[in-house]
Design an enzyme around this catalytic site. Structure first.
Site, PDB file in Angstrom:
ATOM      1  N   ASP A  38       0.531  -1.066  -0.706  1.00  0.00           N
ATOM      2  CA  ASP A  38      -0.100  -0.009  -0.066  1.00  0.00           C
ATOM      3  C   ASP A  38       0.817   1.306  -0.386  1.00  0.00           C
ATOM      4  O   ASP A  38       2.062   1.106   0.249  1.00  0.00           O
ATOM      5  CB  ASP A  38      -0.936   0.260   1.456  1.00  0.00           C
ATOM      6  CG  ASP A  38      -1.896   0.890   1.127  1.00  0.00           C
ATOM      7  OD1 ASP A  38      -3.430   0.586   0.857  1.00  0.00           O
ATOM      8  OD2 ASP A  38      -2.234   2.070   0.983  1.00  0.00           O
ATOM      9  N   ASP A  64       3.506   1.807  -4.382  1.00  0.00           N
ATOM     10  CA  ASP A  64       2.831   2.603  -5.369  1.00  0.00           C
ATOM     11  C   ASP A  64       2.926   2.151  -6.235  1.00  0.00           C
ATOM     12  O   ASP A  64       3.593   2.105  -7.121  1.00  0.00           O
ATOM     13  CB  ASP A  64       3.622   3.828  -5.580  1.00  0.00           C
ATOM     14  CG  ASP A  64       2.826   5.416  -6.551  1.00  0.00           C
ATOM     15  OD1 ASP A  64       1.952   4.667  -6.983  1.00  0.00           O
ATOM     16  OD2 ASP A  64       3.149   6.575  -7.208  1.00  0.00           O
ATOM     17  N   TYR A 183     -12.422   7.944 -13.573  1.00  0.00           N
ATOM     18  CA  TYR A 183     -13.041   7.085 -13.162  1.00  0.00           C
ATOM     19  C   TYR A 183     -13.527   5.717 -13.893  1.00  0.00           C
ATOM     20  O   TYR A 183     -12.949   4.586 -13.693  1.00  0.00           O
ATOM     21  CB  TYR A 183     -13.270   6.968 -11.816  1.00  0.00           C
ATOM     22  CG  TYR A 183     -13.304   5.990 -10.600  1.00  0.00           C
ATOM     23  CD1 TYR A 183     -12.835   5.634  -9.773  1.00  0.00           C
ATOM     24  CD2 TYR A 183     -14.453   4.962 -10.401  1.00  0.00           C
ATOM     25  CE1 TYR A 183     -12.372   4.892  -9.067  1.00  0.00           C
ATOM     26  CE2 TYR A 183     -14.765   4.217  -9.391  1.00  0.00           C
ATOM     27  CZ  TYR A 183     -13.859   3.712  -8.848  1.00  0.00           C
ATOM     28  OH  TYR A 183     -13.905   2.921  -7.492  1.00  0.00           O
ATOM     29  N   THR A 218     -16.725   2.079   2.691  1.00  0.00           N
ATOM     30  CA  THR A 218     -15.332   2.586   2.798  1.00  0.00           C
ATOM     31  C   THR A 218     -14.535   3.778   2.742  1.00  0.00           C
ATOM     32  O   THR A 218     -15.290   4.919   2.298  1.00  0.00           O
ATOM     33  CB  THR A 218     -14.272   1.979   1.752  1.00  0.00           C
ATOM     34  OG1 THR A 218     -14.141   2.073   0.565  1.00  0.00           O
ATOM     35  CG2 THR A 218     -14.589   0.085   1.164  1.00  0.00           C
ATOM     36  N   THR A 221     -16.427   5.790  -0.278  1.00  0.00           N
ATOM     37  CA  THR A 221     -17.410   7.349  -0.569  1.00  0.00           C
ATOM     38  C   THR A 221     -17.987   7.709   0.425  1.00  0.00           C
ATOM     39  O   THR A 221     -18.930   8.185   0.726  1.00  0.00           O
ATOM     40  CB  THR A 221     -18.345   5.509  -0.309  1.00  0.00           C
ATOM     41  OG1 THR A 221     -18.796   4.472   0.413  1.00  0.00           O
ATOM     42  CG2 THR A 221     -18.269   5.092  -2.073  1.00  0.00           C
TER      43      THR A 221
HETATM   44  N1  LIG Z   1     -16.123   1.829  -2.489  1.00  0.00           N
HETATM   45  C1  LIG Z   1     -16.408   1.358  -3.336  1.00  0.00           C
HETATM   46  O1  LIG Z   1     -17.419   2.051  -3.196  1.00  0.00           O
HETATM   47  C2  LIG Z   1     -16.108   0.299  -4.619  1.00  0.00           C
HETATM   48  C3  LIG Z   1     -16.488   0.759  -5.482  1.00  0.00           C
HETATM   49  C4  LIG Z   1     -15.763   0.165  -6.505  1.00  0.00           C
HETATM   50  C5  LIG Z   1     -14.858  -0.593  -7.023  1.00  0.00           C
HETATM   51  N2  LIG Z   1     -13.562   0.378  -5.372  1.00  0.00           N
HETATM   52  C6  LIG Z   1     -12.125  -0.049  -6.234  1.00  0.00           C
HETATM   53  O2  LIG Z   1     -12.292  -0.815  -5.102  1.00  0.00           O
HETATM   54  C7  LIG Z   1     -10.911  -0.724  -4.468  1.00  0.00           C
HETATM   55  C8  LIG Z   1     -10.454  -0.716  -3.221  1.00  0.00           C
HETATM   56  O3  LIG Z   1     -11.167   0.518  -2.708  1.00  0.00           O
HETATM   57  P1  LIG Z   1     -11.316   1.697  -1.198  1.00  0.00           P
HETATM   58  O4  LIG Z   1     -13.280   1.710  -1.149  1.00  0.00           O
HETATM   59  O5  LIG Z   1     -11.136  -0.191  -0.319  1.00  0.00           O
HETATM   60  O6  LIG Z   1     -10.747   2.203  -0.845  1.00  0.00           O
HETATM   61  P2  LIG Z   1      -9.874   2.911  -0.147  1.00  0.00           P
HETATM   62  O7  LIG Z   1      -9.403   4.156   0.143  1.00  0.00           O
HETATM   63  O8  LIG Z   1     -10.366   2.376   1.591  1.00  0.00           O
HETATM   64  O9  LIG Z   1      -8.932   1.288  -0.173  1.00  0.00           O
HETATM   65  C9  LIG Z   1      -7.456   1.985  -0.815  1.00  0.00           C
HETATM   66  C10 LIG Z   1      -6.423   1.738  -1.176  1.00  0.00           C
HETATM   67  O10 LIG Z   1      -5.166   1.443  -1.373  1.00  0.00           O
HETATM   68  C11 LIG Z   1      -4.244   2.233  -1.353  1.00  0.00           C
HETATM   69  N3  LIG Z   1      -4.004   3.232  -2.631  1.00  0.00           N
HETATM   70  C12 LIG Z   1      -4.009   4.008  -3.259  1.00  0.00           C
HETATM   71  N4  LIG Z   1      -3.865   3.996  -4.279  1.00  0.00           N
HETATM   72  C13 LIG Z   1      -2.883   3.365  -4.871  1.00  0.00           C
HETATM   73  C14 LIG Z   1      -0.943   3.601  -5.111  1.00  0.00           C
HETATM   74  N5  LIG Z   1      -0.793   4.689  -5.810  1.00  0.00           N
HETATM   75  N6  LIG Z   1      -0.055   3.005  -4.517  1.00  0.00           N
HETATM   76  C15 LIG Z   1      -0.204   1.567  -3.770  1.00  0.00           C
HETATM   77  N7  LIG Z   1      -1.605   2.183  -2.896  1.00  0.00           N
HETATM   78  C16 LIG Z   1      -2.858   2.419  -3.231  1.00  0.00           C
HETATM   79  C17 LIG Z   1      -4.770   3.630  -0.505  1.00  0.00           C
HETATM   80  O11 LIG Z   1      -3.676   3.706   0.050  1.00  0.00           O
HETATM   81  C18 LIG Z   1      -5.978   2.804   0.303  1.00  0.00           C
HETATM   82  O12 LIG Z   1      -5.872   1.825   0.961  1.00  0.00           O
HETATM   83  C19 LIG Z   1     -10.554   0.713  -5.481  1.00  0.00           C
HETATM   84  O13 LIG Z   1      -9.929  -0.161  -6.751  1.00  0.00           O
HETATM   85  C20 LIG Z   1     -11.547   1.211  -5.632  1.00  0.00           C
HETATM   86  O14 LIG Z   1     -11.668   2.181  -6.653  1.00  0.00           O
HETATM   87  C21 LIG Z   1     -14.600   1.189  -4.905  1.00  0.00           C
END
Ligand SMILES: NC(=O)c1ccc[n+]([C@@H]2O[C@H](COP(=O)([O-])OP(=O)(O)OC[C@H]3O[C@@H](n4cnc5c(N)ncnc54)[C@H](O)[C@@H]3O)[C@@H](O)[C@H]2O)c1
Length: 278
Positions: A38, A64, A183, A218, A221
């Site tokens: 992460d 990253d 996105y 999360t 959102t």
């Molecule tokens: N939450 C939602 O409703 C939702 C819906 C559809 C898809 N997603 C996808 O699910 C995945 C996880 O998102 P989430 O909702 O758990 O959000 P989140 O913010 O809780 O978690 C995302 C994680 O990714 C890490 N991250 C971000 N950029 C990074 C990078 N460049 N390198 C390494 N780590 C990085 C962040 O530090 C964080 O820990 C994402 O790809 C998001 O697009 C989320």
């Protein structure tokens, strides 16, 4: 039923928070060693420590997703600490180029600014889109997924045993949603990348599937649902009338990661509360 990933090693990118962290915890409970990769050190370490203190085996690497070197180092760390890679979940992702997980205040400010721009000019999300911001979203969400798939698949092919890769797309892979195109376009790319990689890697014993969640509880959102108008829009489009939980996404990831999905590849599964029933 426990032990569905006994003796396996799973790499979870973005495993410090949200969906990635839930996958890390669920996979650990099913017997896997976990490498959390992460961008953010504190949540990444906290996620690994939580697993270790509940009897699992996890390590954290700072990384990253958009960097090729970082992806190669992530794969090398999995080999060094756990002897290989059997499963990857690519959950690292951002909703816009300035997104930082957990910084809800900045996200609210950006939303307010975007709302104002769209009120002045309905075409603003497209016409006034900042190209550096667009590039960052594609770099992390799409190129990052490619780099993680590539680094992990290289290890899987070297070790000569089957592997499973699970990418995280979104309902936005197939629904443009509202506002900036960055996105949805990045997630549509993840969907097609998943299919392409699945076709290439299937004869070599590696399955590649994608999950396209609806709105999940999360950091990503939290800002959105704190604004009544946006929250209501989400609920109105979700027949189940609620956001999903990260654990509900981890359950789908576990199925795809495990041998129970041994004949499944190139799929996009939508745990979305019924979003796509229309
Ligand atoms: N939450 C939602 O409703 C939702 C819906 C559809 C898809 N997603 C996808 O699910 C995945 C996880 O998102 P989430 O909702 O758990 O959000 P989140 O913010 O809780 O978690 C995302 C994680 O990714 C890490 N991250 C971000 N950029 C990074 C990078 N460049 N390198 C390494 N780590 C990085 C962040 O530090 C964080 O820990 C994402 O790809 C998001 O697009 C989320």
């Amino acid at each position: 039923m426990a032990g569905r990933l006994d003796g396996k090693t799973a790499v979870i990118t973005g495993g410090g928070n949200g969906i990635g962290r839930a996958c890390a915890e669920r996979f650990s409970a099913e017997g896997a060693n976990i490498l959390i990769a992460d961008l953010l050190t504190d949540p990444g370490n906290a996620a690994a420590e939580a697993i270790n203190s509940s009897g699992g085996s996890a390590r954290f690497v700072e990384f990253d997703a958009s960097s090729q070197e970082a992806n190669e180092a992530m794969a090398a760390a999995a080999v060094e600490h756990f002897g290989g890679i059997d499963v990857v979940v690519t959950a690292a992702g951002i909703s816009d180029g300035d997104y930082r997980s957990g910084d809800i205040e900045s996200q609210l400010k950006r939303m307010a600014k975007a709302g104002e721009a769209a009120a002045n000019n309905p075409a603003a999300p497209l016409i006034e889109l900042d190209i550096d911001n667009w590039r960052r979203v594609l770099d992390v969400n799409l190129t990052g997924t490619l780099l993680s798939i590539r680094a992990a698949a290289t290890v899987m092919l070297d070790q000569g045993r089957p592997g499973s890769i699970v990418t995280i797309a979104s309902i936005a892979a197939r629904d443009p949603l509202w506002g900036s195109p960055s996105y949805p376009v990045s997630k549509a790319g993840v969907w097609m990348l998943t299919k392409n990689a699945a076709r290439t890697l299937a004869p070599l014993g590696i399955r590649v599937n994608s999950i396209g969640p609806g709105f999940i509880e999360t950091n990503m959102t939290e800002a959105m649902v704190s604004v009544d108008e946006y929250h209501q829009r989400v609920l109105d489009n979700t027949p189940m009338g609620r956001r999903g939980t990260p654990a509900e996404i981890a359950n789908v990831a576990l199925f795809l990661a495990s041998d129970e999905a041994s004949y499944v590849t190139g799929e996009l599964i939508h745990p979305d509360g019924g979003w796509f029933t229309g």
